[in-house]
Motif scaffolding. Structure first.
Motif, PDB file in Angstrom:
ATOM      1  N   VAL A 285     114.429 -44.320  84.325  1.00 53.47           N
ATOM      2  CA  VAL A 285     115.041 -44.523  83.018  1.00 53.47           C
ATOM      3  C   VAL A 285     116.544 -44.298  83.135  1.00 53.47           C
ATOM      4  CG1 VAL A 285     114.991 -43.869  80.579  1.00 53.47           C
ATOM      5  CG2 VAL A 285     112.956 -43.533  81.993  1.00 53.47           C
ATOM      6  N   SER A 286     117.329 -45.176  82.516  1.00 45.13           N
ATOM      7  CA  SER A 286     118.782 -45.000  82.529  1.00 45.13           C
ATOM      8  C   SER A 286     119.241 -44.290  81.262  1.00 45.13           C
ATOM      9  CB  SER A 286     119.497 -46.350  82.666  1.00 45.13           C
ATOM     10  OG  SER A 286     119.181 -47.222  81.595  1.00 45.13           O
ATOM     11  N   SER A 287     120.240 -43.410  81.424  1.00 46.17           N
ATOM     12  CA  SER A 287     120.790 -42.641  80.306  1.00 46.17           C
ATOM     13  C   SER A 287     122.303 -42.788  80.275  1.00 46.17           C
ATOM     14  CB  SER A 287     120.429 -41.152  80.442  1.00 46.17           C
ATOM     15  OG  SER A 287     121.212 -40.352  79.568  1.00 46.17           O
ATOM     16  N   TRP A 288     122.805 -43.296  79.149  1.00 44.17           N
ATOM     17  CA  TRP A 288     124.258 -43.400  78.989  1.00 44.17           C
ATOM     18  C   TRP A 288     124.890 -42.014  78.862  1.00 44.17           C
ATOM     19  CZ3 TRP A 288     127.349 -47.911  77.000  1.00 44.17           C
ATOM     20  CH2 TRP A 288     126.741 -49.129  77.286  1.00 44.17           C
ATOM     21  N   ASP A 289     124.210 -41.096  78.160  1.00 40.51           N
ATOM     22  CA  ASP A 289     124.782 -39.760  77.978  1.00 40.51           C
ATOM     23  C   ASP A 289     124.987 -39.042  79.301  1.00 40.51           C
ATOM     24  OD1 ASP A 289     124.800 -40.167  75.280  1.00 40.51           O
ATOM     25  OD2 ASP A 289     123.126 -38.834  74.814  1.00 40.51           O
TER      26      ASP A 289
ATOM     27  N   VAL B 140     110.477 -34.255  85.981  1.00 43.43           N
ATOM     28  CA  VAL B 140     111.653 -35.065  85.684  1.00 43.43           C
ATOM     29  C   VAL B 140     112.789 -34.619  86.587  1.00 43.43           C
ATOM     30  CG1 VAL B 140     113.325 -35.756  83.930  1.00 43.43           C
ATOM     31  CG2 VAL B 140     110.942 -35.339  83.280  1.00 43.43           C
ATOM     32  N   SER B 141     113.428 -35.574  87.249  1.00 39.91           N
ATOM     33  CA  SER B 141     114.563 -35.268  88.115  1.00 39.91           C
ATOM     34  C   SER B 141     115.595 -36.374  87.975  1.00 39.91           C
ATOM     35  CB  SER B 141     114.106 -35.139  89.578  1.00 39.91           C
ATOM     36  OG  SER B 141     113.504 -36.344  90.027  1.00 39.91           O
ATOM     37  N   THR B 142     116.779 -36.142  88.534  1.00 41.32           N
ATOM     38  CA  THR B 142     117.837 -37.142  88.516  1.00 41.32           C
ATOM     39  C   THR B 142     117.815 -37.905  89.831  1.00 41.32           C
ATOM     40  OG1 THR B 142     119.227 -35.813  87.050  1.00 41.32           O
ATOM     41  CG2 THR B 142     120.321 -37.533  88.333  1.00 41.32           C
ATOM     42  N   LEU B 143     117.536 -39.187  89.751  1.00 45.79           N
ATOM     43  CA  LEU B 143     117.495 -40.016  90.942  1.00 45.79           C
ATOM     44  C   LEU B 143     118.897 -40.363  91.429  1.00 45.79           C
ATOM     45  CD1 LEU B 143     115.790 -41.852  92.921  1.00 45.79           C
ATOM     46  CD2 LEU B 143     116.209 -43.697  91.275  1.00 45.79           C
ATOM     47  N   ALA B 144     119.791 -40.715  90.502  1.00 41.81           N
ATOM     48  CA  ALA B 144     121.157 -41.098  90.855  1.00 41.81           C
ATOM     49  C   ALA B 144     122.058 -40.807  89.665  1.00 41.81           C
ATOM     50  CB  ALA B 144     121.227 -42.577  91.231  1.00 41.81           C
ATOM     51  N   ASP B 145     123.292 -40.354  89.972  1.00 37.80           N
ATOM     52  CA  ASP B 145     124.245 -40.098  88.898  1.00 37.80           C
ATOM     53  C   ASP B 145     125.543 -40.847  89.173  1.00 37.80           C
ATOM     54  OD1 ASP B 145     125.290 -38.626  90.977  1.00 37.80           O
ATOM     55  OD2 ASP B 145     124.929 -36.680  90.066  1.00 37.80           O
ATOM     56  N   ASP B 146     126.579 -40.523  88.414  1.00 40.67           N
ATOM     57  CA  ASP B 146     127.866 -41.211  88.532  1.00 40.67           C
ATOM     58  C   ASP B 146     127.693 -42.715  88.340  1.00 40.67           C
ATOM     59  OD1 ASP B 146     130.599 -41.450  88.855  1.00 40.67           O
ATOM     60  OD2 ASP B 146     130.499 -41.628  91.029  1.00 40.67           O
ATOM     61  N   LEU B 147     126.904 -43.073  87.313  1.00 41.45           N
ATOM     62  CA  LEU B 147     126.658 -44.466  86.971  1.00 41.45           C
ATOM     63  C   LEU B 147     126.992 -44.661  85.491  1.00 41.45           C
ATOM     64  CD1 LEU B 147     123.253 -44.951  88.812  1.00 41.45           C
ATOM     65  CD2 LEU B 147     125.413 -46.028  89.461  1.00 41.45           C
ATOM     66  N   PRO B 148     128.257 -44.892  85.167  1.00 46.50           N
ATOM     67  CA  PRO B 148     128.658 -45.002  83.764  1.00 46.50           C
ATOM     68  C   PRO B 148     128.076 -46.246  83.092  1.00 46.50           C
ATOM     69  CG  PRO B 148     130.476 -45.613  85.210  1.00 46.50           C
ATOM     70  CD  PRO B 148     129.399 -45.063  86.096  1.00 46.50           C
TER      71      PRO B 148
ATOM     72  N   SER C  47     125.067 -40.670  82.307  1.00 45.53           N
ATOM     73  CA  SER C  47     125.570 -41.605  83.332  1.00 45.53           C
ATOM     74  C   SER C  47     124.689 -41.518  84.577  1.00 45.53           C
ATOM     75  CB  SER C  47     127.028 -41.293  83.694  1.00 45.53           C
ATOM     76  OG  SER C  47     127.879 -41.493  82.591  1.00 45.53           O
ATOM     77  N   ALA C  48     123.383 -41.586  84.342  1.00 41.60           N
ATOM     78  CA  ALA C  48     122.446 -41.306  85.423  1.00 41.60           C
ATOM     79  C   ALA C  48     121.140 -42.076  85.236  1.00 41.60           C
ATOM     80  CB  ALA C  48     122.149 -39.805  85.479  1.00 41.60           C
ATOM     81  N   ILE C  49     120.354 -42.051  86.319  1.00 41.65           N
ATOM     82  CA  ILE C  49     118.992 -42.567  86.301  1.00 41.65           C
ATOM     83  C   ILE C  49     118.053 -41.384  86.459  1.00 41.65           C
ATOM     84  CG2 ILE C  49     117.338 -44.144  87.341  1.00 41.65           C
ATOM     85  CD1 ILE C  49     119.839 -45.520  86.210  1.00 41.65           C
ATOM     86  N   PHE C  50     117.142 -41.212  85.506  1.00 44.19           N
ATOM     87  CA  PHE C  50     116.131 -40.168  85.602  1.00 44.19           C
ATOM     88  C   PHE C  50     114.863 -40.739  86.230  1.00 44.19           C
ATOM     89  CE2 PHE C  50     118.320 -38.502  81.629  1.00 44.19           C
ATOM     90  CZ  PHE C  50     119.029 -37.527  82.316  1.00 44.19           C
ATOM     91  N   GLU C  51     114.221 -39.910  87.033  1.00 43.09           N
ATOM     92  CA  GLU C  51     112.930 -40.256  87.616  1.00 43.09           C
ATOM     93  C   GLU C  51     111.868 -39.365  86.990  1.00 43.09           C
ATOM     94  OE1 GLU C  51     110.759 -39.457  91.823  1.00 43.09           O
ATOM     95  OE2 GLU C  51     112.593 -40.673  91.954  1.00 43.09           O
ATOM     96  N   ILE C  52     110.800 -39.984  86.484  1.00 47.08           N
ATOM     97  CA  ILE C  52     109.713 -39.249  85.838  1.00 47.08           C
ATOM     98  C   ILE C  52     108.439 -39.487  86.626  1.00 47.08           C
ATOM     99  CG2 ILE C  52     108.408 -38.907  83.718  1.00 47.08           C
ATOM    100  CD1 ILE C  52     110.722 -40.341  82.242  1.00 47.08           C
TER     101      ILE C  52
END
Length: 303
Positions: free
Chosen positions: A244-248, A265-273, A250-255
């Motif tokens: 799932v992508s989150s604008w708040d 729930v974890s953060t797959l990738a960040d620094d993605l505005p 700037s990341a992709i969450f993995e569920i």
């Protein structure tokens, strides 16, 4: 140089622990950037033709200006045709294209209050499916039998501010073009990303930091809270994980729903505005991330 045996042992223990931590830490997804787009909102992997499709809004997400277009991109990041389907072309209506899906050789594109249908092979227009009363049709997922489910985010933009329209819904469109509301409630927190698998429709929300699973009749099954909101794209992998992508954030969450256990729930990738509507290339285990305000698409190779 003389080193005290106890001190040397301590150093070796710390070094061993650090090496083990590095080995256990998940590798960051490899990422490549592809530029040249104009407000890219969604990316779709057309598996049959092995090509990435990118929807470009160009102007306002809510204005019927016929300026939108869809690009074709090869899996190695080469832009094959920037304006493959172009709203400026004669006979083509496309203003603010968002979510897309391919079913039975047809490309379905959400466009404000209608679904535009094109031939998936050559991009020729086939049909416009109007959805009466729609506010802002956003994402699309394919369901059994060739029907599709579409999110209506229930928002518009007035004087630069996002305003609710009260049309928040999930709309089902049958192969023949008949549209009906599976779930309609002004209290829904602006449905955005949708995905379908194993009898469940997953929904991510613009107005809430959570994703929901509902059944084919619209009844809720599960609700999973996330660390941040303004959610956009949502894909479900074959192993059951959700991205799932989150604008708040700037990341992709993995569920990982993990069956009946508590979801992880974890953060797959960040620094993605401004990460918008995600695509998934299952053949290459690659996540496709359009950066709405950056005019780029990021290709993330994940485990």
């Amino acid at each position: 140089m003389n080193t005290h045996p106890k001190r040397l042992t301590a150093v070796l223990v710390c070094l061993s622990a650090a090496l083990q931590a590095c080995a256990e830490a998940p590798a960051a997804p490899e990422r490549r950037r592809v530029g040249g787009f104009t407000t890219p909102e969604s990316v779709l992997h057309d598996e049959e033709r092995d090509v990435y499709l990118v929807s470009n809004i160009v102007g306002s997400p809510v204005e019927k200006d016929d300026r939108g277009f869809i690009s074709r991109v090869s899996p190695d990041g080469e832009i094959l045709d920037l304006t493959w389907i172009d709203g400026a072309s004669e006979g083509v209506t496309l203003s603010a294209p968002k979510g897309m899906a391919v079913a039975d050789g047809k490309l379905y594109v959400a466009d404000i209050d209608a679904i535009r249908v094109f031939d998936a092979s050559d991009g020729a227009p086939i049909q416009d499916i109007e959805v009466p009363g729609a506010g802002l049709l956003n994402d699309i997922a394919v369901m059994p039998g060739g029907s599709i489910v579409v999110s209506d985010s229930g928002v518009t933009i007035v004087d630069g501010a996002i305003t609710g329209t009260g049309t928040d819904a999930l709309v089902v469109i049958e192969p023949g073009g008949q549209a009906s509301r599976l779930l309609a409630d002004p209290a829904l927190p602006h449905p955005n990303g949708v995905a379908y698998a194993d009898g469940e429709i997953w929904v991510a929300y613009l107005g809430a930091a959570r994703v929901d699973a509902i059944d084919a009749s619209g009844e809720p099954r599960r609700e999973i809270a996330l660390p941040a909101g303004t959610l956009d794209g949502l894909v479900r992998l074959d192993d059951g994980r959700l991205l799932v992508s989150s604008w708040d954030a700037s990341a992709i969450f993995e569920i990982d729903p993990a069956g009946d256990a508590a979801p992880r729930v974890s953060t797959l990738a960040d620094d993605l505005p401004s990460p918008a509507d995600l695509g998934w290339d299952r053949a290459r285990s690659r996540l496709l991330v359009p950066l709405f305000n950056e005019d780029e698409v990021v290709l993330l190779d994940v485990e």
